[in-house]
Design a protein around this motif. Structure first.
Motif, short mmCIF file in Angstrom:
data_model
loop_
_atom_site.label_atom_id
_atom_site.label_comp_id
_atom_site.label_asym_id
_atom_site.label_seq_id
_atom_site.Cartn_x
_atom_site.Cartn_y
_atom_site.Cartn_z
N UNK A 151 0.81 -1.21 0.00
CA UNK A 151 0.00 0.00 0.00
C UNK A 151 0.85 1.26 0.00
N UNK A 152 1.90 1.25 0.82
CA UNK A 152 2.80 2.40 0.88
C UNK A 152 3.50 2.59 -0.45
N UNK A 153 3.97 1.50 -1.04
CA UNK A 153 4.66 1.59 -2.33
C UNK A 153 3.73 2.13 -3.41
N UNK A 154 2.47 1.73 -3.38
CA UNK A 154 1.55 2.21 -4.41
C UNK A 154 1.24 3.70 -4.24
N UNK A 155 1.14 4.19 -3.01
CA UNK A 155 0.87 5.61 -2.78
C UNK A 155 2.05 6.46 -3.23
N UNK A 156 3.28 5.98 -2.99
CA UNK A 156 4.46 6.75 -3.35
C UNK A 156 4.90 6.52 -4.80
N UNK A 157 4.19 5.68 -5.51
CA UNK A 157 4.49 5.41 -6.91
C UNK A 157 4.15 6.62 -7.78
N UNK A 158 4.89 6.78 -8.87
CA UNK A 158 4.60 7.87 -9.81
C UNK A 158 3.22 7.70 -10.44
N UNK A 159 2.72 6.48 -10.52
CA UNK A 159 1.43 6.23 -11.16
C UNK A 159 0.24 6.45 -10.22
N UNK A 204 -3.52 21.99 -2.11
CA UNK A 204 -2.57 21.15 -2.85
C UNK A 204 -2.88 21.15 -4.35
N UNK A 205 -4.15 21.26 -4.69
CA UNK A 205 -4.53 21.31 -6.10
C UNK A 205 -3.96 22.56 -6.78
N UNK A 206 -3.70 23.60 -5.99
CA UNK A 206 -3.13 24.84 -6.53
C UNK A 206 -1.61 24.84 -6.43
N UNK A 207 -1.03 23.73 -5.99
CA UNK A 207 0.42 23.67 -5.78
C UNK A 207 1.05 22.58 -6.64
N UNK A 208 1.46 22.92 -7.87
CA UNK A 208 2.06 21.90 -8.74
C UNK A 208 3.38 21.34 -8.15
N UNK A 209 4.06 22.13 -7.32
CA UNK A 209 5.30 21.65 -6.70
C UNK A 209 5.05 20.46 -5.78
N UNK A 210 3.88 20.44 -5.14
CA UNK A 210 3.56 19.32 -4.24
C UNK A 210 3.53 18.02 -5.04
N UNK A 211 2.84 18.04 -6.16
CA UNK A 211 2.71 16.81 -6.95
C UNK A 211 4.04 16.42 -7.58
N UNK A 212 4.85 17.38 -7.99
CA UNK A 212 6.17 17.06 -8.53
C UNK A 212 7.06 16.48 -7.45
N UNK A 213 6.99 17.05 -6.24
CA UNK A 213 7.84 16.62 -5.13
C UNK A 213 7.43 15.29 -4.55
N UNK A 214 6.23 14.84 -4.83
CA UNK A 214 5.77 13.59 -4.23
C UNK A 214 6.15 12.38 -5.08
#
Length: 126
Positions: A26-34, A115-125
């Protein structure tokens, strides 16, 4: 470099502080790029909600800042002093921009909106 949120990550993904194989998957899937962005946001919220009250409040934000600033090269007193000054100014700004109902804390929906207004969050995750 060690992740400053490693204990929170373990707490959020484990059950009774024990990791099963399914927990690791579960952890691996959440931190996955997909992983879908909404899933990443959901788990980020849970990780940042240190006091587990269902909101990200000033106490949680102070802990986040402390962990991000924590360094072996900085004394605890200096860290607390810097954090206090940074927190007072920055936390008010974060809360004023994201706290839509002005209750001095972020609900999940307010956090999700920010977070939806923060593209850096999604890039950093990734």
């Amino acid at each position: 470099m060690v992740n400053p949120f490693r204990d929170r990550i373990c707490r959020v993904f484990s059950h009774n502080d024990v990791f099963s194989f399914e927990d690791v998957l579960g952890m691996a899937s959440v931190f996955s790029e997909q992983a879908c962005p909404s899933l990443k946001i959901e788990y980020a919220f849970r990780i940042y909600d240190f006091n587990e009250n269902g909101f990200i409040d000033e106490e949680d934000l102070q802990k986040i800042v402390l962990r991000l600033l924590k360094s072996d090269d900085v004394s605890e007193d200096l860290l607390m002093d810097v954090t206090h000054h940074v927190c007072i100014q920055r936390l008010k700004k974060v809360l004023s921009e994201s706290d839509l109902d002005n209750d001095s804390m972020l609900s999940f929906s307010e956090f999700e909106h920010a977070m939806a207004k923060s593209p850096d969050f999604m890039k950093g995750s990734r």
